[in-house]
Design an enzyme around this catalytic site. Structure first.
Site, PDB file in Angstrom:
ATOM      1  N   LYS A  55       7.832   8.451  -0.073  1.00 40.43           N
ATOM      2  CA  LYS A  55       9.243   8.635   0.805  1.00 40.43           C
ATOM      3  C   LYS A  55       9.382  10.386   0.805  1.00 40.43           C
ATOM      4  O   LYS A  55       9.974  10.952   1.789  1.00 40.43           O
ATOM      5  CB  LYS A  55      10.274   7.871  -0.155  1.00 40.43           C
ATOM      6  CG  LYS A  55      10.368   6.559   0.261  1.00 40.43           C
ATOM      7  CD  LYS A  55      10.648   6.081   1.594  1.00 40.43           C
ATOM      8  CE  LYS A  55      10.510   4.837   1.887  1.00 40.43           C
ATOM      9  NZ  LYS A  55      10.647   4.265   3.496  1.00 40.43           N
TER      10      LYS A  55
ATOM     11  N   SER B 258      14.953   6.772   0.166  1.00 43.89           N
ATOM     12  CA  SER B 258      15.500   5.997  -1.152  1.00 43.89           C
ATOM     13  C   SER B 258      15.812   7.172  -2.158  1.00 43.89           C
ATOM     14  O   SER B 258      15.373   8.159  -2.286  1.00 43.89           O
ATOM     15  CB  SER B 258      14.405   5.389  -1.899  1.00 43.89           C
ATOM     16  OG  SER B 258      14.668   4.904  -2.838  1.00 43.89           O
ATOM     17  N   SER B 259      17.017   6.894  -3.075  1.00 44.22           N
ATOM     18  CA  SER B 259      17.360   7.748  -3.988  1.00 44.22           C
ATOM     19  C   SER B 259      16.318   7.815  -5.205  1.00 44.22           C
ATOM     20  O   SER B 259      16.572   8.789  -5.755  1.00 44.22           O
ATOM     21  CB  SER B 259      18.498   7.060  -4.605  1.00 44.22           C
ATOM     22  OG  SER B 259      18.476   5.976  -5.440  1.00 44.22           O
TER      23      SER B 259
HETATM   24  O1  GFB Z   1      16.850  -3.077  -8.570  1.00 41.89           O
HETATM   25  P1  GFB Z   1      15.877  -2.884  -9.641  1.00 41.89           P
HETATM   26  O2  GFB Z   1      14.509  -3.863  -9.283  1.00 41.89           O
HETATM   27  O3  GFB Z   1      15.139  -1.540  -9.228  1.00 41.89           O
HETATM   28  O4  GFB Z   1      16.019  -2.763 -11.167  1.00 41.89           O
HETATM   29  P2  GFB Z   1      15.402   0.059  -9.623  1.00 41.89           P
HETATM   30  C1  GFB Z   1      17.110  -2.120 -11.334  1.00 41.89           C
HETATM   31  C2  GFB Z   1      17.673  -2.362 -12.903  1.00 41.89           C
HETATM   32  O5  GFB Z   1      17.929  -3.714 -13.009  1.00 41.89           O
HETATM   33  C3  GFB Z   1      16.683  -2.121 -13.870  1.00 41.89           C
HETATM   34  C4  GFB Z   1      17.557  -4.248 -14.268  1.00 41.89           C
HETATM   35  O6  GFB Z   1      17.107  -1.528 -15.216  1.00 41.89           O
HETATM   36  C5  GFB Z   1      16.111  -3.517 -14.239  1.00 41.89           C
HETATM   37  O7  GFB Z   1      15.501  -3.718 -15.735  1.00 41.89           O
HETATM   38  N1  GFB Z   1      17.256  -5.705 -13.907  1.00 41.89           N
HETATM   39  C6  GFB Z   1      17.760  -6.503 -14.754  1.00 41.89           C
HETATM   40  C7  GFB Z   1      16.539  -6.622 -13.192  1.00 41.89           C
HETATM   41  N2  GFB Z   1      17.541  -7.824 -14.458  1.00 41.89           N
HETATM   42  C8  GFB Z   1      16.791  -7.659 -13.237  1.00 41.89           C
HETATM   43  C9  GFB Z   1      16.100  -8.757 -12.629  1.00 41.89           C
HETATM   44  O8  GFB Z   1      16.085  -9.905 -12.744  1.00 41.89           O
HETATM   45  N3  GFB Z   1      15.316  -8.355 -11.685  1.00 41.89           N
HETATM   46  C10 GFB Z   1      15.224  -6.905 -11.558  1.00 41.89           C
HETATM   47  N4  GFB Z   1      14.452  -6.385 -10.207  1.00 41.89           N
HETATM   48  N5  GFB Z   1      15.930  -6.000 -11.996  1.00 41.89           N
HETATM   49  C11 GFB Z   1      13.786   0.290  -7.543  1.00 41.89           C
HETATM   50  C12 GFB Z   1      12.563   1.118  -7.251  1.00 41.89           C
HETATM   51  O9  GFB Z   1      14.159   0.777  -8.782  1.00 41.89           O
HETATM   52  O10 GFB Z   1      14.869   1.064  -6.816  1.00 41.89           O
HETATM   53  C13 GFB Z   1      12.438   1.348  -5.899  1.00 41.89           C
HETATM   54  O11 GFB Z   1      11.573   0.480  -7.965  1.00 41.89           O
HETATM   55  C14 GFB Z   1      13.603   1.815  -4.885  1.00 41.89           C
HETATM   56  O12 GFB Z   1      11.484   2.213  -5.593  1.00 41.89           O
HETATM   57  C15 GFB Z   1      14.619   0.825  -5.503  1.00 41.89           C
HETATM   58  O13 GFB Z   1      13.857   3.006  -5.084  1.00 41.89           O
HETATM   59  C16 GFB Z   1      16.019   1.084  -4.612  1.00 41.89           C
HETATM   60  O14 GFB Z   1      16.837   0.644  -9.390  1.00 41.89           O
HETATM   61  O15 GFB Z   1      14.989   0.426 -10.851  1.00 41.89           O
END
Ligand code: GFB
Length: 320
Positions: free
Chosen positions: A141, A108-109
């Site tokens: 990872k 993962s990135s």
């Molecule tokens: O996709 P996400 O949960 O993971 O969140 P990461 C990306 C961004 O979207 C963050 C915002 O800035 C969140 O605050 N966001 C906005 C939301 N609305 C929402 C929502 O309703 N749900 C979610 N989930 N986010 C993950 C890692 O990081 O990326 C893992 O925690 C993994 O380890 C994955 O590497 C690829 O991109 O921040």
């Protein structure tokens, strides 16, 4: 790999594993070895050893992992590090012991430093501190990358690692607490449209940038690398992405428009933003001759249709 090869896809029911199975079947590899987590718990070393000893796969795609969005990563920190380290260590060690010809390990990135220069080149690995919200997952990872590398160095195995950017596709998790941002936004805007709600709330500030790759593209890239390159050509690992990113606000506007929701967007700033940007540098992958082909606009449309046919009573109603 040839049409008679026995190929184990670890995690075949997940979003990535199911895309790999589809691609393998399309490309004429019928001899697939598949086990659900109930049939084989990859955290149990003795069970994994026995499975590899008995089945002796020729090739392995290691797509099994405990995954989730920013909140799940930040909440279930012990499970994210333990489960993912155990899965990787058991599968990689058993693959070596049973003489697997080649293994592809999916990372993962988030293995890159939180504040790495952008776009992130493979050489920036381990040059700074990790993003705290997903440090447990990232450490697992990183361990998997190092396991592959050191098994290659000590035992002469051919284990390659790939680092995809943020992924989306069919069979994603649409749970609002545990999912990644894209499935969460699809569900939130869909439900808000159906229930005629005045606004949709998204997490954080909306300013972080993210890069999104469709799992069909990822599966294509994995097959491309598995069929053509060994670990000497790949190096410690290689990035897989589209080379383009977007802010979370722009992503929300795109999902909103795709679904045809007309209300407002609000921000819940009590939720974490995570890393400000994680755009992958994909020059090495491009130099090997691969590039993504599904645009974010097309990808969101197809995943929204998939969501409607699998998670909602009504059919997808895309605006003109
Ligand atoms: O996709 P996400 O949960 O993971 O969140 P990461 C990306 C961004 O979207 C963050 C915002 O800035 C969140 O605050 N966001 C906005 C939301 N609305 C929402 C929502 O309703 N749900 C979610 N989930 N986010 C993950 C890692 O990081 O990326 C893992 O925690 C993994 O380890 C994955 O590497 C690829 O991109 O921040």
């Amino acid at each position: 790999m040839d049409s008679g090869s026995k190929i184990y896809v670890a995690g075949h029911r997940g979003m990535v594993g199911s895309a790999l199975v589809k691609r393998l079947q399309e490309q004429g590899y019928p001899n697939l070895l598949l086990r659900t987590s109930k049939e084989l718990d990859l955290r149990r070393q003795a069970d994994v050893d026995a499975f590899f000893e008995q089945e002796r796969p020729d090739f392995v795609f290691l797509a099994a992992a405990k995954v989730g969005g920013i909140l799940a990563n930040n909440t279930y920190r012990a499970e994210f590090i333990y489960d993912n380290i155990m899965i990787a260590a058991n599968v990689i060690n058993a693959a070596h012991r049973s003489g697997v010809k080649k293994l592809l390990n999916l990372g993962s990135s988030c293995i890159y430093p939180k504040l790495a220069p952008q776009p992130m080149k493979e050489e920036y690995f381990l040059t700074g501190s990790l993003e705290p919200t997903n440090e447990p997952y990232a450490v697992a990872k990183i361990s998997a990358i190092k396991l592959c590398r050191y098994y290659n160095e000590q035992y002469g195995t051919n284990f390659i690692s790939v680092m995809p950017t943020n992924l989306y596709g069919p069979n994603d998790n649409f749970d609002l607490e545990h999912s990644h941002v894209l499935p969460a936004l699809i569900r939130k805007f869909h439900e808000a449209k159906k229930l005629q709600l005045p606004h949709v709330t998204i997490w954080g500030s909306g300013t972080p940038f993210r890069e999104f790759l469709h799992t069909d593209d990822l599966a294509d890239a994995c097959m491309y690398l598995m069929q053509r390159y060994d670990h000497r050509e790949i190096g410690e690992f290689i990035n897989i992405g589209t080379g383009r990113d977007t802010t979370i606000t722009d992503l929300a506007l795109l999902v909103k428009e795709t679904i045809g929701y007309t209300g407002a967007i609000k921000y819940d700033q009590s939720k974490p933003d995570g890393t400000p940007r994680k755009l992958l540098d994909i020059s090495r992958l491009q130099a090997l001759g691969w590039h993504a082909s599904i645009t974010l606009e097309e990808g969101i449309k197809t995943v929204y249709s998939w969501y409607c046919s699998h998670h909602d009573e009504g059919a997808a109603v895309l605006p003109n």
